[in-house]
Design an enzyme around this catalytic site. Structure first.
Site, mmCIF file in Angstrom:
data_model
loop_
_atom_site.group_PDB
_atom_site.id
_atom_site.type_symbol
_atom_site.label_atom_id
_atom_site.label_comp_id
_atom_site.label_asym_id
_atom_site.label_seq_id
_atom_site.Cartn_x
_atom_site.Cartn_y
_atom_site.Cartn_z
ATOM 1 C CG HIS A 23 -1.920 -1.018 1.363
ATOM 2 N ND1 HIS A 23 -2.072 -1.791 2.498
ATOM 3 C CD2 HIS A 23 -2.873 -1.449 0.504
ATOM 4 C CE1 HIS A 23 -3.071 -2.631 2.318
ATOM 5 N NE2 HIS A 23 -3.567 -2.455 1.112
ATOM 6 C CE LYS A 47 -13.818 -7.195 4.334
ATOM 7 N NZ LYS A 47 -12.791 -6.483 3.555
ATOM 8 N NE ARG A 96 -2.505 -7.722 -4.247
ATOM 9 C CZ ARG A 96 -3.289 -8.101 -3.251
ATOM 10 N NH1 ARG A 96 -2.780 -8.217 -2.046
ATOM 11 N NH2 ARG A 96 -4.552 -8.384 -3.438
ATOM 12 C CB SER A 134 -4.243 -6.551 4.919
ATOM 13 O OG SER A 134 -3.944 -5.314 4.327
HETATM 14 O O1 PNS Z 1 -9.091 -2.768 0.342
HETATM 15 P P1 PNS Z 1 -10.376 -3.301 -0.237
HETATM 16 O O2 PNS Z 1 -11.169 -4.024 0.818
HETATM 17 O O3 PNS Z 1 -10.164 -4.117 -1.479
HETATM 18 O O4 PNS Z 1 -11.248 -1.995 -0.692
HETATM 19 C C1 PNS Z 1 -12.504 -2.134 -1.272
HETATM 20 C C2 PNS Z 1 -13.216 -0.758 -1.391
HETATM 21 C C3 PNS Z 1 -13.254 -0.066 -0.055
HETATM 22 C C4 PNS Z 1 -12.453 0.112 -2.394
HETATM 23 C C5 PNS Z 1 -14.654 -1.020 -1.932
HETATM 24 O O5 PNS Z 1 -15.260 -2.016 -1.169
HETATM 25 C C6 PNS Z 1 -15.539 0.221 -1.916
HETATM 26 O O6 PNS Z 1 -15.297 1.176 -2.642
HETATM 27 N N1 PNS Z 1 -16.575 0.225 -1.056
HETATM 28 C C7 PNS Z 1 -17.454 1.341 -0.883
HETATM 29 C C8 PNS Z 1 -18.881 1.010 -1.294
HETATM 30 C C9 PNS Z 1 -19.038 1.179 -2.783
HETATM 31 O O7 PNS Z 1 -18.835 2.241 -3.351
HETATM 32 N N2 PNS Z 1 -19.401 0.068 -3.445
HETATM 33 C C10 PNS Z 1 -19.518 -0.003 -4.880
HETATM 34 C C11 PNS Z 1 -18.134 -0.227 -5.488
HETATM 35 S S1 PNS Z 1 -18.260 -0.763 -7.120
#
Ligand code: PNS
Length: 166
Positions: A23, A47, A96, A134
């Site tokens: 990150h 979560k 990645r 993570s």
């Molecule tokens: O680190 P992660 O868990 O892969 O991040 C995922 C994240 C936070 C980028 C994604 O879950 C997100 O944007 N969630 C917010 C809700 C949202 O906008 N959902 C529609 C996304 S297409």
């Protein structure tokens, strides 16, 4: 701050539970490309995280101290709504390996449908970080493995404390 108010603002969203050196590598690349970068942690009630949002924000703030154009924040709800409210025009995500691509493409296209003026930009972390996640560093440290060099030293200390019940 929007583009009109002076510079390109990008959002780097994620769970960051906890932040890894992968990150951090992405943050340093994005901080060079954009005038301002907000690293934004999703507040996700469904979560069960290892670290609370506040702890994750604290860890992130510690490790981005040397980047004057990087801020740390949290958000809930739709990412594109948060980005629009901040005046951001770019969402940063890291890729990645090819296995990340499908999920990332789905999110990018859904976000584009929801907010056509916000562009997702994929950055590749350095290859030395391509296997770090993570979830895996948490698993490895929980089983007594060495994770030095995979997360910032301050995060390693917190992780050790957390998995040993702290
Ligand atoms: O680190 P992660 O868990 O892969 O991040 C995922 C994240 C936070 C980028 C994604 O879950 C997100 O944007 N969630 C917010 C809700 C949202 O906008 N959902 C529609 C996304 S297409």
């Amino acid at each position: 701050m929007s583009e009109r108010q002076g510079g390109l603002l990008a959002i780097y969203p994620g769970s960051f539970d906890p932040i890894t050196n992968g990150h951090l590598d992405l943050i340093s690349r994005a901080a060079r490309l954009f005038d301002r970068l907000i690293v934004a942690i999703l507040r996700n009630e469904s979560k069960q995280p290892l670290f609370s949002v506040e702890e994750r924000m604290e860890m992130l703030r510690e490790v981005v101290r040397d980047y004057p154009n990087v801020e740390v924040d949290s958000f809930h709800g739709l990412l594109v709504d948060y980005a629009a409210a901040k005046g951001a025009t770019v969402i940063i995500r890291g890729i990645r390996a090819i296995s990340d691509y499908e999920y990332e493409l789905q999110m990018a296209l859904m976000n584009r449908r929801l907010a056509p003026s916000i562009e997702t930009v994929f950055l590749m972390a350095g290859e030395a970080y391509s296997f770090i996640s993570s979830r895996l560093v948490t698993e490895v440290i929980g089983l007594g493995g060495d994770i030095s060099g995979l997360v910032p030293p301050s995060v390693e200390v917190r992780l050790k404390n957390r998995v040993s019940g702290g």
